[in-house]
Design a protein around this motif. Sequence first.
Motif, PDB file in Angstrom:
ATOM      1  N   GLY A  93      29.072  32.079 -15.605  1.00 31.94           N
ATOM      2  CA  GLY A  93      29.601  33.437 -15.594  1.00 31.94           C
ATOM      3  C   GLY A  93      30.562  33.682 -16.747  1.00 31.94           C
ATOM      4  N   ASP A  94      31.424  34.668 -16.568  1.00 31.94           N
ATOM      5  CA  ASP A  94      32.341  35.058 -17.644  1.00 31.94           C
ATOM      6  C   ASP A  94      33.390  33.969 -17.866  1.00 31.94           C
TER       7      ASP A  94
ATOM      8  N   ILE B 139      37.410  37.209 -19.081  1.00 28.95           N
ATOM      9  CA  ILE B 139      38.135  37.688 -17.888  1.00 28.95           C
ATOM     10  C   ILE B 139      39.501  38.247 -18.297  1.00 28.95           C
TER      11      ILE B 139
ATOM     12  N   ARG C 210      38.851  41.587 -19.781  1.00 30.65           N
ATOM     13  CA  ARG C 210      38.514  42.565 -18.730  1.00 30.65           C
ATOM     14  C   ARG C 210      39.775  43.038 -18.017  1.00 30.65           C
TER      15      ARG C 210
ATOM     16  N   GLU D  11      31.881  42.489  -2.824  1.00 29.43           N
ATOM     17  CA  GLU D  11      31.492  42.810  -4.202  1.00 29.43           C
ATOM     18  C   GLU D  11      30.867  41.572  -4.839  1.00 29.43           C
TER      19      GLU D  11
ATOM     20  N   GLY E 219      29.618  39.615  -8.169  1.00 30.62           N
ATOM     21  CA  GLY E 219      30.011  39.621  -9.588  1.00 30.62           C
ATOM     22  C   GLY E 219      31.298  40.422  -9.729  1.00 30.62           C
ATOM     23  N   ALA E 220      32.283  40.076  -8.899  1.00 29.44           N
ATOM     24  CA  ALA E 220      33.467  40.934  -8.717  1.00 29.44           C
ATOM     25  C   ALA E 220      34.485  40.830  -9.848  1.00 29.44           C
TER      26      ALA E 220
ATOM     27  N   TYR F 275      37.864  46.577  -8.960  1.00 31.19           N
ATOM     28  CA  TYR F 275      37.155  47.595  -8.169  1.00 31.19           C
ATOM     29  C   TYR F 275      37.322  47.318  -6.673  1.00 31.19           C
TER      30      TYR F 275
ATOM     31  N   VAL G 210      30.599  33.839  -9.897  1.00 36.43           N
ATOM     32  CA  VAL G 210      30.248  32.465 -10.234  1.00 36.43           C
ATOM     33  C   VAL G 210      31.281  31.851 -11.189  1.00 36.43           C
TER      34      VAL G 210
ATOM     35  N   ALA H 278      30.220  31.706  -5.814  1.00 37.89           N
ATOM     36  CA  ALA H 278      28.840  31.539  -5.361  1.00 37.89           C
ATOM     37  C   ALA H 278      27.935  32.198  -6.395  1.00 37.89           C
TER      38      ALA H 278
ATOM     39  N   ALA I 196      24.986  34.643  -7.299  1.00 37.13           N
ATOM     40  CA  ALA I 196      24.319  35.824  -6.751  1.00 37.13           C
ATOM     41  C   ALA I 196      22.816  35.624  -6.603  1.00 37.13           C
ATOM     42  N   TRP I 197      22.257  34.687  -7.356  1.00 35.53           N
ATOM     43  CA  TRP I 197      20.793  34.496  -7.310  1.00 35.53           C
ATOM     44  C   TRP I 197      20.363  33.477  -6.269  1.00 35.53           C
TER      45      TRP I 197
ATOM     46  N   ILE J 261      28.926  46.157  -9.503  1.00 38.25           N
ATOM     47  CA  ILE J 261      29.367  46.951 -10.646  1.00 38.25           C
ATOM     48  C   ILE J 261      29.066  46.161 -11.913  1.00 38.25           C
TER      49      ILE J 261
ATOM     50  N   ALA K 235      26.788  44.077 -12.586  1.00 33.94           N
ATOM     51  CA  ALA K 235      26.660  42.662 -12.219  1.00 33.94           C
ATOM     52  C   ALA K 235      25.285  42.415 -11.594  1.00 33.94           C
TER      53      ALA K 235
HETATM   54  C1  LIG Z   1      30.102  42.640 -16.375  1.00 32.95           C
HETATM   55  S1  LIG Z   1      31.080  41.637 -15.323  1.00 32.95           S
HETATM   56  C2  LIG Z   1      31.543  42.807 -14.047  1.00 32.95           C
HETATM   57  C3  LIG Z   1      32.786  42.407 -13.292  1.00 32.95           C
HETATM   58  C4  LIG Z   1      33.303  43.447 -12.282  1.00 32.95           C
HETATM   59  N1  LIG Z   1      32.266  43.895 -11.402  1.00 32.95           N
HETATM   60  C5  LIG Z   1      33.903  44.628 -13.028  1.00 32.95           C
HETATM   61  O1  LIG Z   1      33.169  45.588 -13.291  1.00 32.95           O
HETATM   62  O2  LIG Z   1      35.077  44.561 -13.394  1.00 32.95           O
HETATM   63  C6  LIG Z   1      29.845  40.663 -14.503  1.00 32.95           C
HETATM   64  C7  LIG Z   1      30.437  39.630 -13.550  1.00 32.95           C
HETATM   65  O3  LIG Z   1      29.347  38.970 -12.897  1.00 32.95           O
HETATM   66  C8  LIG Z   1      29.611  37.585 -12.854  1.00 32.95           C
HETATM   67  N2  LIG Z   1      28.310  36.894 -12.740  1.00 32.95           N
HETATM   68  C9  LIG Z   1      27.381  36.701 -13.696  1.00 32.95           C
HETATM   69  N3  LIG Z   1      26.327  36.020 -13.203  1.00 32.95           N
HETATM   70  C10 LIG Z   1      26.599  35.787 -11.893  1.00 32.95           C
HETATM   71  C11 LIG Z   1      25.908  35.131 -10.842  1.00 32.95           C
HETATM   72  N4  LIG Z   1      24.704  34.595 -11.022  1.00 32.95           N
HETATM   73  N5  LIG Z   1      26.486  35.088  -9.626  1.00 32.95           N
HETATM   74  C12 LIG Z   1      27.706  35.631  -9.397  1.00 32.95           C
HETATM   75  N6  LIG Z   1      28.415  36.268 -10.358  1.00 32.95           N
HETATM   76  C13 LIG Z   1      27.864  36.345 -11.585  1.00 32.95           C
HETATM   77  C14 LIG Z   1      30.369  37.299 -14.146  1.00 32.95           C
HETATM   78  O4  LIG Z   1      31.118  36.088 -14.071  1.00 32.95           O
HETATM   79  C15 LIG Z   1      31.231  38.546 -14.259  1.00 32.95           C
HETATM   80  O5  LIG Z   1      32.490  38.383 -13.630  1.00 32.95           O
END
Ligand SMILES: C[S@@+](CC[C@H](N)C(=O)[O-])C[C@H]1O[C@@H](n2cnc3c(N)ncnc32)[C@H](O)[C@@H]1O
Length: 298
Positions: free
Chosen positions: A56-57, A62, A65, A104, A106-107, A112, A130, A150, A152-153, A169, A171
């Motif tokens: 992930g990020d 982060i 963000r 949420e 990918g929070a 949010y 993640v 965790a 998401a997939w 959002i 994500a």
């Molecule tokens: C574009 S950011 C959006 C974060 C938040 N929703 C916001 O808008 O402030 C995408 C988020 O999804 C997470 N992410 C990416 N792949 C993921 C996965 N397979 N499972 C869970 N989270 C994931 C990233 O670590 C990141 O924090």
Amino acid sequence: MLSDVIDLLADPVDGTPLRAGDESWRTIVSGSGHSYDVARRGYVTLVGGAGLRYTGDDADMITAREAFLAGGHFAPFVEAVSDAVADVLDDNHVSENDRPSVVEIGAGTGYYLAHTLDAVPGSRGIGIDVSVPAAKRLAHCHPRVGAVIADAWARLPLRDDSIDAVTVIFAPRNAAEFARVLTPEGQVVVLTPDVGHLGELRAPLGIIDVEEGKVERMITQASGYLVPVGEPEHVEFVMHLDQASIAAQIGMSPSARHIHPKVLAERIADLPPVMEVTARATVTRLARDPRTLGFNGS
Ligand SMILES: C[S@@+](CC[C@H](N)C(=O)[O-])C[C@H]1O[C@@H](n2cnc3c(N)ncnc32)[C@H](O)[C@@H]1O
């Protein structure tokens, strides 16, 4: 805190219920005997045997963000998502006394999710991401949030039929898992960027535009599990961004990985001191496909 949401969590391996392993919540254990350590920072990693396939990020993204969102530039997006969740709960007569559950996916920093919980009295939330740097923020973003690492997939560490609203959002979306964990009346609220989002920055900074038909593709991919509710809501507004905010915006996105930092810094320095930049996205609500109602035995 994790104690607020433990009744919603499940073993990522076999779906059995989770509970505190000891009085001080140092571990969480499942009905089948698996044990998961709670990090000192307050989040828990709920991942099955194969481990995490993504990171992930990273910490820099982060931090960027957090800096960008703290400027309040995305406030209309935050309000649109919180309003949509409140509408879902109102439509389904889920009241404060029911302790509405919001997850949420990918929070990120939890920006949010924290606003949504503030907008919905009595609600509690689970922030799933993640990324470790994200989970550290999530654990402290709101007193009623439990932070979970965790994927998401993979199978989500959530109980069947338990979640009133899932928010996504910018994500990843796992429609099959969302349909499994939602209550029969529950809904997913998705915010997806539209063509032209941050349009004024794309040519000068050399970043690619959002592809056409993103919402339609998302709805098609979810079919069989989720169906749209009502019409998608387009949200568009103009932000006034200085160069530091633009650097934070680009730093929190994948674009940051595609452009050399020195080149990016030079391009940002060539921009006007403050720019009008358009934000464009769509809020879509999705409910469980009636054909899948019953696939959890409900
Ligand atoms: C574009 S950011 C959006 C974060 C938040 N929703 C916001 O808008 O402030 C995408 C988020 O999804 C997470 N992410 C990416 N792949 C993921 C996965 N397979 N499972 C869970 N989270 C994931 C990233 O670590 C990141 O924090």
